[in-house]
Design a protein around this motif. Structure first.
Motif, PDB file in Angstrom:
ATOM      1  N   ARG A  78      15.626   1.897  -0.384  1.00 56.96           N
ATOM      2  CA  ARG A  78      14.721   0.797  -0.039  1.00 56.96           C
ATOM      3  C   ARG A  78      13.478   1.319   0.682  1.00 56.96           C
ATOM      4  O   ARG A  78      12.346   0.931   0.355  1.00 56.96           O
ATOM      5  CB  ARG A  78      15.450  -0.209   0.851  1.00 56.96           C
ATOM      6  CG  ARG A  78      14.570  -1.376   1.303  1.00 56.96           C
ATOM      7  CD  ARG A  78      15.294  -2.277   2.275  1.00 56.96           C
ATOM      8  NE  ARG A  78      16.485  -2.878   1.688  1.00 56.96           N
ATOM      9  CZ  ARG A  78      17.294  -3.682   2.345  1.00 56.96           C
ATOM     10  NH1 ARG A  78      17.074  -3.962   3.621  1.00 56.96           N
ATOM     11  NH2 ARG A  78      18.351  -4.202   1.741  1.00 56.96           N
ATOM     12  N   VAL A  79      13.671   2.205   1.671  1.00 60.70           N
ATOM     13  CA  VAL A  79      12.526   2.725   2.424  1.00 60.70           C
ATOM     14  C   VAL A  79      11.647   3.599   1.534  1.00 60.70           C
ATOM     15  O   VAL A  79      10.416   3.574   1.635  1.00 60.70           O
ATOM     16  CB  VAL A  79      13.008   3.490   3.673  1.00 60.70           C
ATOM     17  CG1 VAL A  79      11.840   4.180   4.373  1.00 60.70           C
ATOM     18  CG2 VAL A  79      13.697   2.529   4.638  1.00 60.70           C
ATOM     19  N   LEU A  80      12.266   4.365   0.628  1.00 61.87           N
ATOM     20  CA  LEU A  80      11.471   5.181  -0.287  1.00 61.87           C
ATOM     21  C   LEU A  80      10.604   4.284  -1.169  1.00 61.87           C
ATOM     22  O   LEU A  80       9.405   4.553  -1.359  1.00 61.87           O
ATOM     23  CB  LEU A  80      12.378   6.052  -1.153  1.00 61.87           C
ATOM     24  CG  LEU A  80      11.677   6.907  -2.219  1.00 61.87           C
ATOM     25  CD1 LEU A  80      10.631   7.828  -1.601  1.00 61.87           C
ATOM     26  CD2 LEU A  80      12.705   7.726  -3.004  1.00 61.87           C
ATOM     27  N   TRP A  81      11.172   3.226  -1.701  1.00 58.35           N
ATOM     28  CA  TRP A  81      10.399   2.309  -2.532  1.00 58.35           C
ATOM     29  C   TRP A  81       9.274   1.672  -1.722  1.00 58.35           C
ATOM     30  O   TRP A  81       8.138   1.561  -2.207  1.00 58.35           O
ATOM     31  CB  TRP A  81      11.311   1.225  -3.095  1.00 58.35           C
ATOM     32  CG  TRP A  81      10.681   0.422  -4.195  1.00 58.35           C
ATOM     33  CD1 TRP A  81      10.731   0.677  -5.532  1.00 58.35           C
ATOM     34  CD2 TRP A  81       9.871  -0.752  -4.035  1.00 58.35           C
ATOM     35  NE1 TRP A  81      10.007  -0.268  -6.224  1.00 58.35           N
ATOM     36  CE2 TRP A  81       9.465  -1.160  -5.340  1.00 58.35           C
ATOM     37  CE3 TRP A  81       9.453  -1.491  -2.937  1.00 58.35           C
ATOM     38  CZ2 TRP A  81       8.665  -2.275  -5.550  1.00 58.35           C
ATOM     39  CZ3 TRP A  81       8.639  -2.596  -3.145  1.00 58.35           C
ATOM     40  CH2 TRP A  81       8.269  -2.987  -4.442  1.00 58.35           C
ATOM     41  N   MET A  82       9.566   1.269  -0.488  1.00 53.54           N
ATOM     42  CA  MET A  82       8.531   0.683   0.368  1.00 53.54           C
ATOM     43  C   MET A  82       7.425   1.703   0.653  1.00 53.54           C
ATOM     44  O   MET A  82       6.231   1.366   0.674  1.00 53.54           O
ATOM     45  CB  MET A  82       9.153   0.189   1.674  1.00 53.54           C
ATOM     46  CG  MET A  82      10.075  -1.011   1.501  1.00 53.54           C
ATOM     47  SD  MET A  82      11.079  -1.362   2.987  1.00 53.54           S
ATOM     48  CE  MET A  82       9.804  -1.585   4.217  1.00 53.54           C
ATOM     49  N   GLY A  83       7.810   2.961   0.890  1.00 54.78           N
ATOM     50  CA  GLY A  83       6.818   3.999   1.157  1.00 54.78           C
ATOM     51  C   GLY A  83       5.895   4.228  -0.029  1.00 54.78           C
ATOM     52  O   GLY A  83       4.685   4.402   0.129  1.00 54.78           O
ATOM     53  N   ILE A  84       6.475   4.230  -1.228  1.00 53.35           N
ATOM     54  CA  ILE A  84       5.649   4.389  -2.436  1.00 53.35           C
ATOM     55  C   ILE A  84       4.688   3.212  -2.573  1.00 53.35           C
ATOM     56  O   ILE A  84       3.518   3.379  -2.947  1.00 53.35           O
ATOM     57  CB  ILE A  84       6.546   4.530  -3.679  1.00 53.35           C
ATOM     58  CG1 ILE A  84       7.391   5.802  -3.593  1.00 53.35           C
ATOM     59  CG2 ILE A  84       5.698   4.538  -4.947  1.00 53.35           C
ATOM     60  CD1 ILE A  84       8.441   5.912  -4.683  1.00 53.35           C
ATOM     61  N   ALA A  85       5.184   2.000  -2.266  1.00 51.50           N
ATOM     62  CA  ALA A  85       4.321   0.816  -2.345  1.00 51.50           C
ATOM     63  C   ALA A  85       3.166   0.918  -1.352  1.00 51.50           C
ATOM     64  O   ALA A  85       2.016   0.584  -1.678  1.00 51.50           O
ATOM     65  CB  ALA A  85       5.146  -0.443  -2.097  1.00 51.50           C
ATOM     66  N   VAL A  86       3.462   1.381  -0.128  1.00 48.50           N
ATOM     67  CA  VAL A  86       2.401   1.549   0.878  1.00 48.50           C
ATOM     68  C   VAL A  86       1.386   2.587   0.412  1.00 48.50           C
ATOM     69  O   VAL A  86       0.165   2.393   0.499  1.00 48.50           O
ATOM     70  CB  VAL A  86       3.014   1.950   2.233  1.00 48.50           C
ATOM     71  CG1 VAL A  86       1.927   2.398   3.210  1.00 48.50           C
ATOM     72  CG2 VAL A  86       3.801   0.793   2.832  1.00 48.50           C
ATOM     73  N   PHE A  87       1.878   3.720  -0.094  1.00 47.74           N
ATOM     74  CA  PHE A  87       0.994   4.776  -0.577  1.00 47.74           C
ATOM     75  C   PHE A  87       0.089   4.267  -1.700  1.00 47.74           C
ATOM     76  O   PHE A  87      -1.123   4.511  -1.701  1.00 47.74           O
ATOM     77  CB  PHE A  87       1.839   5.948  -1.068  1.00 47.74           C
ATOM     78  CG  PHE A  87       1.043   7.112  -1.604  1.00 47.74           C
ATOM     79  CD1 PHE A  87       0.738   8.187  -0.790  1.00 47.74           C
ATOM     80  CD2 PHE A  87       0.612   7.141  -2.919  1.00 47.74           C
ATOM     81  CE1 PHE A  87       0.002   9.256  -1.272  1.00 47.74           C
ATOM     82  CE2 PHE A  87      -0.115   8.211  -3.418  1.00 47.74           C
ATOM     83  CZ  PHE A  87      -0.423   9.266  -2.584  1.00 47.74           C
ATOM     84  N   THR A  88       0.690   3.568  -2.650  1.00 51.89           N
ATOM     85  CA  THR A  88      -0.067   3.094  -3.809  1.00 51.89           C
ATOM     86  C   THR A  88      -1.102   2.049  -3.410  1.00 51.89           C
ATOM     87  O   THR A  88      -2.256   2.086  -3.860  1.00 51.89           O
ATOM     88  CB  THR A  88       0.900   2.526  -4.860  1.00 51.89           C
ATOM     89  OG1 THR A  88       1.883   3.518  -5.187  1.00 51.89           O
ATOM     90  CG2 THR A  88       0.163   2.118  -6.113  1.00 51.89           C
ATOM     91  N   GLY A  89      -0.699   1.111  -2.558  1.00 51.88           N
ATOM     92  CA  GLY A  89      -1.652   0.111  -2.085  1.00 51.88           C
ATOM     93  C   GLY A  89      -2.791   0.732  -1.297  1.00 51.88           C
ATOM     94  O   GLY A  89      -3.954   0.343  -1.449  1.00 51.88           O
ATOM     95  N   ALA A  90      -2.464   1.729  -0.462  1.00 53.66           N
ATOM     96  CA  ALA A  90      -3.506   2.397   0.319  1.00 53.66           C
ATOM     97  C   ALA A  90      -4.434   3.210  -0.580  1.00 53.66           C
ATOM     98  O   ALA A  90      -5.630   3.343  -0.285  1.00 53.66           O
ATOM     99  CB  ALA A  90      -2.867   3.299   1.374  1.00 53.66           C
TER     100      ALA A  90
END
Length: 480
Positions: A78-90
């Motif tokens: 879950r945290v890995l998926w959230m981290g990828i989402a943050v990276f991509t959005g940023a």
């Protein structure tokens, strides 16, 4: 069924982990080539524009341990998926940023996502992959990191030429989305990652973030701003680190439990990671000055020469991982470090004798040892870590590596400059630069010899380690 599903390291879930590491590595290397263009188009000074790279490095380093801790608390997938989402959005925000300071803010946010994408794939690999295949997956992750580092500048330069600097960040959006899809379809978190709902150590997070942030600012900014208060920043880093250690010794839900650091495989593995990160950074910060000043190479030739080491890493990463699976992580950790000693000595001696071929030979000799060490050390440390602490251990490996890179960029660059005997490095003679290269890499060879001694000490105490051996341990449960 689990065994057949995880034996191939190129299955979708594992390939998603590799893609995550690749994209985060591109975020580090590709953006740096755009700094002059960004300064010109957004109207920033050199020192101001450098924050586009520094903000990413700072947040990625400062949050490495915290994101691993969160992974252990609420689930690593879950945290890995959230981290990828943050990276991509940023990345999307960076591409759309109308001002320099908005770009810097987006890059700081992207660094948090990158911390997740560099740290948690190690823990997820340990969750998903049977022990007998763990080394090769660690080798695959090391290879993709090398691909990102080596290809980033060339890719960034091409995108700037074709579509301008925002294209560098826009290109990371579809890559991040693909990584999110691939990691989201992988097996779920190990049950132990959810079973122990420990408290979140907010005080420890704040103190550690302050210590790492102050240290990073203290050792990286002097090159850009001579008025930067380096002693005060480093003093603050020491004070915050001391308070963090005192808190962790007493905290009921510690961010970095003392019991984890008492595990010799984990603590010595983190120290070795720091030493090796310091050494590897020296080739990136010292090499260009030697190649330009002593060998009089033009920029294009310098870039091609600097790519030799990463290309050798790409060619040897997966092979190194398979070697770890066959012979075990402890022996291969020592072997990789020993090979790196030979590479460092070659860099110290061969350029003075053979010039450019000698320098290339040294970097190519250093790379296979580095990949072997990386695969073996990551495998050994995570195999010795309790399942419920794999996230924070992966974060510790990321933190130690990044601190090593930061230290190498500052301390070894200063050593090289001092050893040249010149007030200004650009004015140093070719002979002085050759002597400075020799001194710098003799020091790195000494650091690596010390690392070999530490690694041997771990092997001698191997029978007391609590972590199971790679060939004998039971395959981990992958999903509920």
């Amino acid at each position: 069924m689990t065994q057949s599903r995880t034996t191939s390291p190129l299955r979708s879930g594992t390939a998603g982990l590799a893609l995550s590491v690749l994209v985060a590595s591109l975020g580090t290397s590709a953006a740096n080539v755009a700094l002059p263009t960004i300064a010109r188009e957004l109207g920033g000074t050199f020192a101001q524009t450098q924050w586009v790279a520094l903000a990413y490095l700072l947040t990625m380093t400062a949050t490495s341990l915290t994101v691993g801790h969160l992974g252990d608390l609420i689930g690593r997938r879950r945290v890995l998926w959230m981290g990828i989402a943050v990276f991509t959005g940023a990345a999307a925000l960076s591409a759309l940023a109308p001002t320099l300071w908005m770009l810097i803010g987006a890059r700081a946010l992207q660094g948090v996502g990158a911390a997740v994408m560099m740290a948690l794939p190690l823990a997820r690999a340990r969750d998903m992959v049977p022990p007998e295949h763990l080394g090769r997956v660690m080798g695959l992750l090391g290879t993709t990191a090398a691909v990102g580092t080596a290809s980033g500048p060339a890719l960034g330069g091409l995108l700037i030429t074709v579509a301008g600097w925002p294209a560098i960040f826009a290109a990371m959006v579809p890559l991040g989305a693909l990584a999110a899809i691939m990691t989201g379809t992988a097996d779920g978190d190990a049950p132990t990652a959810r079973a122990d709902r420990r408290g979140f150590d907010l005080g420890g997070v704040l103190l550690l973030t302050a210590a790492v942030g102050l240290y990073t600012l203290g050792v990286t900014m002097p090159s850009a701003d001579e008025s930067w208060p380096t002693p005060a920043l480093l003093g603050g880093a020491v004070a915050a680190a001391a308070l963090f250690i005192l808190r962790e010794a007493r905290a009921s839900h510690a961010l970095l439990p003392p019991a984890l650091l008492r595990n010799r495989d984990v603590s010595i593995g983190a120290i070795l990671n720091l030493i090796v990160g310091t050494v590897m950074m020296s080739t990136l910060v010292v090499g260009p000055f030697f190649l330009a000043g002593a060998l009089h190479l033009p920029p294009a030739a310098i870039g091609a020469t600097m790519a030799a080491g990463p290309l050798a890493s790409i060619c040897t990463g997966v092979i190194a991982g398979r070697t770890v699976d066959r012979f075990g992580p402890r022996l291969m950790t020592t072997s990789g470090l020993s090979a790196m000693v030979i590479g460092a000595l070659a860099l110290a001696l061969l350029p003075a004798w053979w010039g450019l071929p000698g320098y290339i030979a040294g970097t190519v000799l250093l790379a296979p040892g580095y990949q072997l060490f990386l695969a073996a050390n990551n495998t050994g440390v995570l195999s010795a870590t309790p399942a419920e602490r794999r996230g924070v251990t992966s974060g510790l490996l990321g933190l130690s590596r990044n601190l090593g890179l930061i230290t190498g960029a500052s301390v070894l660059a200063a050593l090289f400059s001092a050893a040249s005997g010149a007030t200004e490095i650009a004015a140093a003679s070719p002979g002085a630069l050759t002597d400075a290269l020799r001194v710098t890499f003799l020091v790195t060879a000494a650091l690596l010899v010390a690392a070999v001694v530490l690694s041997l000490a771990t092997r001698r105490h191997g029978s007391k380690a609590r972590g199971p051996k790679p060939r004998g341990e039971t395959a981990p449960t992958t999903a509920r």
